[in-house]
Design an enzyme around this catalytic site. Structure first.
Site, PDB file in Angstrom:
ATOM      1  N   PHE A 239     -48.562 -71.681 -20.038  1.00 22.62           N
ATOM      2  CA  PHE A 239     -47.193 -71.452 -20.480  1.00 22.62           C
ATOM      3  C   PHE A 239     -46.934 -69.957 -20.588  1.00 22.62           C
ATOM      4  O   PHE A 239     -47.717 -69.236 -21.202  1.00 22.62           O
ATOM      5  CB  PHE A 239     -46.948 -72.108 -21.853  1.00 22.62           C
ATOM      6  CG  PHE A 239     -46.970 -73.602 -21.804  1.00 22.62           C
ATOM      7  CD1 PHE A 239     -45.793 -74.322 -21.686  1.00 22.62           C
ATOM      8  CD2 PHE A 239     -48.178 -74.287 -21.854  1.00 22.62           C
ATOM      9  CE1 PHE A 239     -45.816 -75.707 -21.628  1.00 22.62           C
ATOM     10  CE2 PHE A 239     -48.219 -75.669 -21.790  1.00 22.62           C
ATOM     11  CZ  PHE A 239     -47.034 -76.383 -21.678  1.00 22.62           C
TER      12      PHE A 239
ATOM     13  N   CYS B 100     -32.555 -65.157 -25.412  1.00 18.62           N
ATOM     14  CA  CYS B 100     -31.770 -66.330 -25.055  1.00 18.62           C
ATOM     15  C   CYS B 100     -30.295 -65.980 -25.151  1.00 18.62           C
ATOM     16  O   CYS B 100     -29.897 -65.102 -25.916  1.00 18.62           O
ATOM     17  CB  CYS B 100     -32.103 -67.512 -25.971  1.00 18.62           C
ATOM     18  SG  CYS B 100     -31.378 -69.069 -25.385  1.00 18.62           S
TER      19      CYS B 100
ATOM     20  N   CYS C  13     -29.452 -72.115 -30.475  1.00 20.06           N
ATOM     21  CA  CYS C  13     -29.646 -73.515 -30.840  1.00 20.06           C
ATOM     22  C   CYS C  13     -30.368 -73.594 -32.192  1.00 20.06           C
ATOM     23  O   CYS C  13     -31.369 -72.911 -32.390  1.00 20.06           O
ATOM     24  CB  CYS C  13     -30.453 -74.241 -29.783  1.00 20.06           C
ATOM     25  SG  CYS C  13     -29.658 -74.179 -28.157  1.00 20.06           S
TER      26      CYS C  13
ATOM     27  N   CYS D 215     -34.285 -74.290 -32.130  1.00 18.98           N
ATOM     28  CA  CYS D 215     -35.151 -73.442 -31.305  1.00 18.98           C
ATOM     29  C   CYS D 215     -36.371 -72.993 -32.106  1.00 18.98           C
ATOM     30  O   CYS D 215     -36.289 -72.669 -33.282  1.00 18.98           O
ATOM     31  CB  CYS D 215     -34.381 -72.228 -30.815  1.00 18.98           C
ATOM     32  SG  CYS D 215     -35.350 -71.206 -29.684  1.00 18.98           S
ATOM     33  N   ASP D 216     -37.526 -72.947 -31.419  1.00 16.64           N
ATOM     34  CA  ASP D 216     -38.781 -72.583 -32.083  1.00 16.64           C
ATOM     35  C   ASP D 216     -39.362 -71.261 -31.580  1.00 16.64           C
ATOM     36  O   ASP D 216     -40.534 -70.996 -31.741  1.00 16.64           O
ATOM     37  CB  ASP D 216     -39.808 -73.709 -31.925  1.00 16.64           C
ATOM     38  CG  ASP D 216     -40.119 -74.034 -30.466  1.00 16.64           C
ATOM     39  OD1 ASP D 216     -39.579 -73.373 -29.561  1.00 16.64           O
ATOM     40  OD2 ASP D 216     -40.898 -74.968 -30.234  1.00 16.64           O
ATOM     41  N   THR D 217     -38.541 -70.413 -30.978  1.00 17.59           N
ATOM     42  CA  THR D 217     -39.025 -69.149 -30.418  1.00 17.59           C
ATOM     43  C   THR D 217     -38.455 -67.955 -31.178  1.00 17.59           C
ATOM     44  O   THR D 217     -37.259 -67.905 -31.453  1.00 17.59           O
ATOM     45  CB  THR D 217     -38.628 -69.029 -28.930  1.00 17.59           C
ATOM     46  OG1 THR D 217     -39.171 -70.127 -28.225  1.00 17.59           O
ATOM     47  CG2 THR D 217     -39.146 -67.746 -28.324  1.00 17.59           C
TER      48      THR D 217
ATOM     49  N   GLU E 263     -38.264 -74.254 -17.651  1.00 13.37           N
ATOM     50  CA  GLU E 263     -37.459 -74.998 -18.617  1.00 13.37           C
ATOM     51  C   GLU E 263     -36.245 -74.127 -18.923  1.00 13.37           C
ATOM     52  O   GLU E 263     -36.393 -73.032 -19.479  1.00 13.37           O
ATOM     53  CB  GLU E 263     -38.257 -75.278 -19.882  1.00 13.37           C
ATOM     54  CG  GLU E 263     -39.469 -76.145 -19.622  1.00 13.37           C
ATOM     55  CD  GLU E 263     -40.363 -76.356 -20.836  1.00 13.37           C
ATOM     56  OE1 GLU E 263     -41.170 -77.301 -20.786  1.00 13.37           O
ATOM     57  OE2 GLU E 263     -40.270 -75.584 -21.814  1.00 13.37           O
TER      58      GLU E 263
ATOM     59  N   HIS F 298     -46.878 -82.496 -28.471  1.00 13.14           N
ATOM     60  CA  HIS F 298     -47.587 -81.341 -29.038  1.00 13.14           C
ATOM     61  C   HIS F 298     -47.364 -81.244 -30.549  1.00 13.14           C
ATOM     62  O   HIS F 298     -48.241 -80.762 -31.261  1.00 13.14           O
ATOM     63  CB  HIS F 298     -47.180 -80.055 -28.330  1.00 13.14           C
ATOM     64  CG  HIS F 298     -45.705 -79.791 -28.304  1.00 13.14           C
ATOM     65  ND1 HIS F 298     -44.833 -80.543 -27.539  1.00 13.14           N
ATOM     66  CD2 HIS F 298     -44.955 -78.891 -28.956  1.00 13.14           C
ATOM     67  CE1 HIS F 298     -43.608 -80.086 -27.713  1.00 13.14           C
ATOM     68  NE2 HIS F 298     -43.646 -79.090 -28.579  1.00 13.14           N
TER      69      HIS F 298
END
Length: 189
Positions: free
Chosen positions: A26, A32, A36, A39-41, A96, A183
């Site tokens: 990955f 971005c 959102c 979002c987890d980033t 993605e 995950h």
């Protein structure tokens, strides 16, 4: 030489969608164009790397196989130069994307997860984050595979309701398949 803002590079299993359970490298890119709530980033945490540095780091983890470009929104940075560098090391390059920006043509697999009307109208895999049945919209996208992924609300009781509603919806609309975030369920990165 172009630099890319890389949040992290790691080797794990794909946790969701068509390639669930498949080993993959990955490359999570920062930044971005949407905000959102699920979002987890961390978009402001990154290291600048060239395409060759990214490919070399990926090769240190495993040479060849599935490689997923994710984010944030990777289409803000991904270009033919990066894809070519990854292909040279034998990677099958997946992305993605939220679909709001054009993609280079040499990407091998496109997972589209739109949050609004996408610019992209064709993809390999369409993944909709399911919150309620009245919010399922495929935006007329032509996709080989269609997945609904229950939204993780952070609350176990609410999550159970969302999953149950998602399953009921899929039973009534069999063109969709269920995608769970394995995950998170199996607690791996």
């Amino acid at each position: 030489m172009k630099d890319y803002k890389v949040n992290e590079i790691f080797y794990s299993l794909q946790g969701e969608g068509y390639h669930t359970g498949r080993p993959a490298v990955f490359v999570r890119l920062s930044g971005c164009n949407l905000s959102c709530p699920f979002c987890d980033t961390l978009h402001n945490d990154y290291t600048e790397m060239t395409a060759e540095q990214i490919a070399e780091r990926c090769k240190e983890l495993v040479r060849g196989g599935l490689l997923v470009l994710t984010g944030g929104e990777p289409s803000l940075q991904v270009d033919t130069g990066l894809i070519e560098a990854l292909h040279r090391y034998g990677y099958y390059v997946a992305i993605e994307t939220n679909g709001t920006r054009p993609l280079p043509e040499d990407i091998d697999w496109v997972t589209l997860s739109p949050k609004c009307k996408p610019l992209i109208t064709r993809c390999d895999e369409l993944k909709i984050v399911f919150t309620t049945a009245d919010k399922v919209c495929d935006y007329g996208v032509d996709a080989q595979h269609r997945f609904l992924q229950p939204c993780d609300t952070g609350d176990a009781e609410k999550n159970r309701k969302v999953v149950d509603q998602c399953i009921d919806y899929i039973k009534q609309h069999p063109q969709w398949r269920l995608s769970l975030q394995t995950h998170k369920l199996a607690k791996f990165k």
